[in-house]
Design an enzyme around this catalytic site. Structure first.
Site, mmCIF file in Angstrom:
data_model
loop_
_atom_site.group_PDB
_atom_site.id
_atom_site.type_symbol
_atom_site.label_atom_id
_atom_site.label_comp_id
_atom_site.label_asym_id
_atom_site.label_seq_id
_atom_site.Cartn_x
_atom_site.Cartn_y
_atom_site.Cartn_z
ATOM 1 N N GLY A 1 10.487 -20.014 -52.905
ATOM 2 C CA GLY A 1 9.965 -19.144 -53.762
ATOM 3 C C GLY A 1 9.941 -19.101 -55.275
ATOM 4 O O GLY A 1 8.305 -18.100 -55.648
ATOM 5 N N ARG B 1 26.459 -27.581 -65.347
ATOM 6 C CA ARG B 1 25.678 -27.277 -64.636
ATOM 7 C C ARG B 1 26.108 -27.014 -63.649
ATOM 8 O O ARG B 1 27.315 -27.538 -63.103
ATOM 9 C CB ARG B 1 24.349 -28.656 -64.934
ATOM 10 C CG ARG B 1 23.516 -27.753 -64.373
ATOM 11 C CD ARG B 1 23.155 -26.863 -65.369
ATOM 12 N NE ARG B 1 21.107 -26.642 -65.408
ATOM 13 C CZ ARG B 1 20.985 -25.705 -64.523
ATOM 14 N NH1 ARG B 1 21.491 -24.851 -63.905
ATOM 15 N NH2 ARG B 1 19.588 -25.611 -64.238
ATOM 16 N N LYS B 2 25.481 -26.565 -62.046
ATOM 17 C CA LYS B 2 26.074 -26.590 -60.818
ATOM 18 C C LYS B 2 25.706 -27.769 -60.628
ATOM 19 O O LYS B 2 25.464 -29.309 -61.542
ATOM 20 C CB LYS B 2 24.623 -25.643 -60.105
ATOM 21 C CG LYS B 2 23.769 -27.125 -59.885
ATOM 22 C CD LYS B 2 22.533 -25.794 -59.270
ATOM 23 C CE LYS B 2 23.112 -25.466 -57.941
ATOM 24 N NZ LYS B 2 21.536 -25.391 -57.288
ATOM 25 N N ARG C 1 27.567 -14.330 -53.343
ATOM 26 C CA ARG C 1 28.277 -15.092 -52.956
ATOM 27 C C ARG C 1 28.737 -15.397 -52.813
ATOM 28 O O ARG C 1 29.820 -15.524 -53.203
ATOM 29 C CB ARG C 1 26.944 -16.149 -53.519
ATOM 30 C CG ARG C 1 27.297 -18.003 -52.661
ATOM 31 C CD ARG C 1 26.220 -18.835 -53.935
ATOM 32 N NE ARG C 1 24.350 -18.761 -53.870
ATOM 33 C CZ ARG C 1 24.383 -19.176 -54.814
ATOM 34 N NH1 ARG C 1 24.824 -19.861 -55.518
ATOM 35 N NH2 ARG C 1 22.807 -18.955 -55.304
ATOM 36 N N CYS D 1 15.105 -23.959 -53.618
ATOM 37 C CA CYS D 1 16.444 -23.221 -52.640
ATOM 38 C C CYS D 1 16.217 -23.438 -51.615
ATOM 39 O O CYS D 1 17.015 -24.158 -50.906
ATOM 40 C CB CYS D 1 16.633 -22.017 -53.262
ATOM 41 S SG CYS D 1 16.852 -21.646 -54.659
ATOM 42 N N GLY D 2 14.605 -23.560 -51.426
ATOM 43 C CA GLY D 2 14.613 -24.426 -50.004
ATOM 44 C C GLY D 2 14.279 -25.547 -49.053
ATOM 45 O O GLY D 2 13.186 -25.772 -48.056
HETATM 46 FE FE1 SRM Z 1 19.267 -21.785 -55.791
HETATM 47 C C1 SRM Z 1 19.162 -20.644 -58.837
HETATM 48 C C2 SRM Z 1 19.268 -18.666 -54.300
HETATM 49 C C3 SRM Z 1 20.407 -23.485 -52.982
HETATM 50 C C4 SRM Z 1 18.168 -25.134 -57.017
HETATM 51 N N1 SRM Z 1 19.253 -19.919 -55.901
HETATM 52 C C5 SRM Z 1 19.134 -19.845 -57.532
HETATM 53 C C6 SRM Z 1 19.265 -18.321 -57.481
HETATM 54 C C7 SRM Z 1 21.068 -18.763 -58.244
HETATM 55 C C8 SRM Z 1 18.592 -18.200 -59.043
HETATM 56 C C9 SRM Z 1 18.976 -16.184 -59.456
HETATM 57 O O1 SRM Z 1 20.058 -17.091 -60.257
HETATM 58 O O2 SRM Z 1 19.222 -14.996 -58.862
HETATM 59 C C10 SRM Z 1 19.358 -18.006 -56.748
HETATM 60 C C11 SRM Z 1 20.279 -16.050 -55.518
HETATM 61 C C12 SRM Z 1 18.303 -15.679 -54.686
HETATM 62 C C13 SRM Z 1 19.035 -14.759 -54.086
HETATM 63 O O3 SRM Z 1 19.211 -13.378 -54.824
HETATM 64 O O4 SRM Z 1 19.786 -15.314 -53.134
HETATM 65 C C14 SRM Z 1 19.434 -18.935 -55.588
HETATM 66 N N2 SRM Z 1 19.562 -21.186 -54.077
HETATM 67 C C15 SRM Z 1 19.719 -20.501 -53.374
HETATM 68 C C16 SRM Z 1 19.730 -19.535 -52.007
HETATM 69 C C17 SRM Z 1 20.149 -18.774 -51.493
HETATM 70 C C18 SRM Z 1 18.332 -20.294 -51.169
HETATM 71 C C19 SRM Z 1 18.448 -19.410 -50.072
HETATM 72 O O5 SRM Z 1 18.113 -18.388 -49.258
HETATM 73 O O6 SRM Z 1 19.437 -20.306 -49.033
HETATM 74 C C20 SRM Z 1 20.294 -20.985 -51.422
HETATM 75 C C21 SRM Z 1 21.951 -20.887 -51.979
HETATM 76 C C22 SRM Z 1 22.715 -21.640 -51.478
HETATM 77 C C23 SRM Z 1 24.514 -22.018 -51.769
HETATM 78 O O7 SRM Z 1 24.805 -20.999 -50.843
HETATM 79 O O8 SRM Z 1 25.355 -22.031 -52.682
HETATM 80 C C24 SRM Z 1 20.030 -21.945 -52.660
HETATM 81 N N3 SRM Z 1 19.403 -23.985 -54.926
HETATM 82 C C25 SRM Z 1 19.732 -24.328 -53.541
HETATM 83 C C26 SRM Z 1 19.409 -26.117 -53.257
HETATM 84 C C27 SRM Z 1 19.547 -26.514 -51.537
HETATM 85 C C28 SRM Z 1 20.961 -27.202 -51.749
HETATM 86 O O9 SRM Z 1 21.999 -27.021 -52.803
HETATM 87 O O10 SRM Z 1 20.794 -28.476 -51.036
HETATM 88 C C29 SRM Z 1 18.936 -26.124 -54.635
HETATM 89 C C30 SRM Z 1 17.911 -27.490 -54.832
HETATM 90 C C31 SRM Z 1 19.112 -28.649 -54.718
HETATM 91 C C32 SRM Z 1 20.083 -28.091 -56.401
HETATM 92 O O11 SRM Z 1 20.605 -27.934 -56.696
HETATM 93 O O12 SRM Z 1 20.114 -29.319 -56.326
HETATM 94 C C33 SRM Z 1 18.780 -25.164 -55.714
HETATM 95 N N4 SRM Z 1 18.613 -22.687 -57.451
HETATM 96 C C34 SRM Z 1 17.857 -24.366 -57.594
HETATM 97 C C35 SRM Z 1 18.133 -24.078 -59.263
HETATM 98 C C36 SRM Z 1 17.944 -25.443 -59.489
HETATM 99 C C37 SRM Z 1 18.254 -25.696 -60.605
HETATM 100 C C38 SRM Z 1 18.447 -26.930 -61.433
HETATM 101 O O13 SRM Z 1 19.179 -28.134 -61.531
HETATM 102 O O14 SRM Z 1 17.650 -27.043 -62.345
HETATM 103 C C39 SRM Z 1 18.286 -22.994 -59.395
HETATM 104 C C40 SRM Z 1 18.679 -22.578 -61.074
HETATM 105 C C41 SRM Z 1 18.963 -23.358 -61.748
HETATM 106 O O15 SRM Z 1 20.341 -23.243 -61.929
HETATM 107 O O16 SRM Z 1 18.735 -23.413 -62.822
HETATM 108 C C42 SRM Z 1 18.882 -22.140 -58.860
HETATM 109 FE FE1 SF4 Z 2 14.450 -17.740 -55.690
HETATM 110 FE FE2 SF4 Z 2 15.515 -20.767 -55.787
HETATM 111 FE FE3 SF4 Z 2 13.682 -19.002 -53.845
HETATM 112 FE FE4 SF4 Z 2 13.111 -19.448 -56.399
HETATM 113 S S1 SF4 Z 2 13.405 -20.985 -54.618
HETATM 114 S S2 SF4 Z 2 12.908 -18.510 -55.508
HETATM 115 S S3 SF4 Z 2 15.380 -19.411 -57.324
HETATM 116 S S4 SF4 Z 2 15.422 -18.572 -54.033
#
Ligand code: SRM
Ligand code: SF4
Length: 553
Positions: A467, A219-220, A105, A472-473
């Site tokens: 998913g 955290r993030k 990333r 994330c979507g």
């Molecule tokens: Fe996300 C975790 C993908 C935007 C909320 N997210 C993950 C992980 C890293 C899980 C993992 O360990 O594999 C996913 C990686 C999968 C992969 O192979 O791509 C993943 N998140 C994504 C992406 C790629 C989705 C997409 O297809 O676009 C986005 C990458 C953004 C970036 O460039 O950094 C992505 N994730 C988001 C968003 C949307 C946003 O930021 O506007 C959210 C909701 C907003 C937020 O964070 O408040 C989001 N992702 C999460 C969460 C829940 C966070 C929480 O506080 O619980 C997780 C799980 C975690 O962090 O424990 C997570």
């Molecule tokens: Fe993976 Fe985020 Fe999609 Fe869940 S919402 S399947 S953590 S990329």
């Protein structure tokens, strides 16, 4: 056993001696109270204490050298490094889905990528059969990279592209989102996003990428700088959102905080009743103050309660604002300002506009050939620049001959993709993501194309796929949101129900000034194993709620 130079301490891991660099690490910035809470905290906090993850910035190159020389295999890399600490270098092990391979990333402030860098990404993934995804934070993710190739790419990016993958995952500040319209929006968010990106990912002491000061957050942490009233940055789903609004003749930002999505809770950012002038240094001071409060005082126990919102609520909004202003001493500010008038409808980003050409990238996925085509188009038509959007598409700014650009696009990459296909967003899903309940991207691309054939609408209908409940979507702000969930279907032969892939359906989210987060699904456990059935159900929703009309073929 092998030794690495320019080290002061050596940590032994996987039978390999890994250097720990002499600069300050993330933990050294924590006050003792935060360290005590981390010691009593969750598993990730303990992993971070056991070995500072900001060391991953040098460990990456040490591991790559050892793998290259045959001294170590990828399977021998310590699990804590492979699966957790290397995330500080932007490397996420995808071993479950692609054994031995990583997703990288990047950091792409304001979504701006230049053609040269896009080609470097394509060159890095091509030998490994990789693809690129545009993310919902207008960012880049590269697939199927072996560790050595990732280390090479990091060197190339740091030396020749002023770009990095460092601090793009885990307990770090994520990609800083801005308006892809840049200079054509009310506020040009590019200098703000670049400065914030450097604040969090550039070490001011060494000039190197990776800033340990912000390398051990609880955290993030998400920051978005909105450029106009369309809010192409989605300020209200970020931990810090800056929303442009003038005070008299002076442009500035209202500050909203604490927006986030998680499995357990979804929260819209709350208004801090704080306005600041649109000045880069003021924004940096404000964000540093909030980050420092979060880093030093945020929860390090239950990770579900470690996002900024929980700390804001613990303080209460007035007390949190006072704490921020105390930390950012002398910050020019006022009470929140308001627009006097209604804005009207949100502008469309896709298509040909005087300011840019907006090209649809289905579900944000690009092949190597498509990446190279976009890079060539940027060189020939937009001064080598591309801008990514949170809807996972691409803008070419300031194009002089739009028709010539459009003529060179392929069938898959279009400027007029259709009201449904053009507004479909999808997270990674089960193809690569270990947390996924369902496959999303391929499903979304197929279903959205069929829906445009089946129903016509006179407005875009934003259908988001995610998913799992991490969202994330961003399904809660979609017109129609599909979130992976367990479902059951009746087996007509046995008469029993069986588990099948399914979704929960969200309806009625909105973005821009009429921002609405829908926290509860309207339908639960809808099977998606029969795609015809899913398409039909979605067509019904479009007809019923978005004035869609079924086409008669
Ligand atoms: Fe996300 C975790 C993908 C935007 C909320 N997210 C993950 C992980 C890293 C899980 C993992 O360990 O594999 C996913 C990686 C999968 C992969 O192979 O791509 C993943 N998140 C994504 C992406 C790629 C989705 C997409 O297809 O676009 C986005 C990458 C953004 C970036 O460039 O950094 C992505 N994730 C988001 C968003 C949307 C946003 O930021 O506007 C959210 C909701 C907003 C937020 O964070 O408040 C989001 N992702 C999460 C969460 C829940 C966070 C929480 O506080 O619980 C997780 C799980 C975690 O962090 O424990 C997570
Ligand atoms: Fe993976 Fe985020 Fe999609 Fe869940 S919402 S399947 S953590 S990329």
């Amino acid at each position: 056993m092998r030794r690495f130079v320019s080290v002061v301490v050596v940590a032994v891991t996987s039978g390999l001696e890994i250097p720990v660099v002499s600069r300050r690490t993330g933990i050294s910035y924590l006050p003792s109270s935060a360290v005590s809470r981390a010691k009593a905290g969750n598993k990730i906090e303990k992993t971070k204490l056991a070995k500072d993850p900001t060391n991953a910035w040098s460990d990456l190159h040490a591991y790559a050298a050892a793998i290259r020389s045959g001294e170590l295999s990828i399977e021998e890399v310590e699990a804590g490094d492979a699966n957790i600490r290397l995330k500080w270098a932007g490397l996420l092990s995808r071993f479950k889905k692609t054994p031995g391979k990583f997703m990288m990333r990047l950091r792409t402030p304001n979504g701006i990528v230049c053609a040269k860098t896009l080609r470097a990404y394509a060159d890095a993934i091509e030998p490994h059969g990789g693809v690129m995804d545009i993310t919902t934070r207008q960012n880049v993710q590269l697939r199927r990279l072996p560790l050595e190739a990732a280390a090479d790419l990091v060197r190339e990016l740091h030396s020749n592209h002023n770009a990095t993958s460092f601090q793009s995952a885990m307990d770090n500040v994520r990609n800083v989102v801005g308006s892809p319209l840049g200079e054509h929006d009310l506020v040009d968010t590019r200098p703000f996003c670049n400065a914030l990106n450097d604040l969090v990912s550039l070490n001011p002491e060494t000039g190197e990428r990776g800033n340990p000061r912000w390398g051990n957050l609880p955290r993030k942490f998400n920051i978005a700088v909105s450029g106009g009233r369309d809010d192409f940055a989605h300020a209200r789903i970020n931990d810090i959102g800056l929303e442009p609004v003038p005070r008299g003749d002076e442009m500035g930002f209202n500050v909203v905080v604490g927006g986030y999505f998680s499995i357990k809770r979804v929260a819209s950012a709350v208004d801090l009743d704080l306005w600041i002038p649109a000045d880069v240094n003021v924004v940096l001071d404000l964000c540093s103050a909030i980050l420092e409060i979060f880093r030093d005082e945020g929860a390090r126990g239950d990770r579900q309660k470690a996002r900024l919102m929980w700390l804001v609520e613990e303080y209460g909004i007035p007390a949190f604002r006072a704490r921020v202003l105390e930390k950012a001493e002398g910050l020019p500010h006022d009470a929140a300002q308001r627009w006097e008038d209604d804005y009207g409808s949100r502008r469309e980003l896709l298509g040909i506009h005087p300011t840019h050409v907006g090209v649809h990238v289905p579900v944000g996925r690009l092949s190597v050939d498509e990446m190279r085509l976009l890079a060539d188009l940027a060189d020939d038509h937009s001064n080598g620049e591309l801008r990514l959007t949170v809807e996972q598409n691409v803008l070419f700014p300031n194009v002089k001959s739009p028709d010539a650009l459009v003529r060179r696009l392929t069938d898959r990459l279009a400027v007029d993709p259709g009201h449904i296909k053009g507004h479909t967003v999808s997270c990674t899903g089960a193809q690569f993501c270990p947390l996924a309940i369902i496959e999303t991207k391929h499903l979304a691309e197929r279903v959205s194309a069929r829906l445009d054939d089946l129903v016509s609408t006179d407005r875009p209908v934003r259908i988001h796929y995610t998913g799992c409940p991490n969202s994330c979507g961003q399904v809660q702000l979609a017109d129609i949101g599909l979130m992976g969930a367990p479902a059951r279907r009746l087996d007509p032969i046995s008469g029993k129900t069986k588990a099948v892939p399914g979704v929960n359906v969200y309806l009625g989210g909105d973005v821009g000034e009429s921002f609405t987060l829908v926290t509860e699904p309207v339908l639960k456990g809808i099977p998606i194993d029969d795609e015809d059935d899913l398409v039909d159900k979605l067509a019904d929703l479009v007809v019923e709620h978005f004035q869609g009309v079924r086409r008669h073929h």
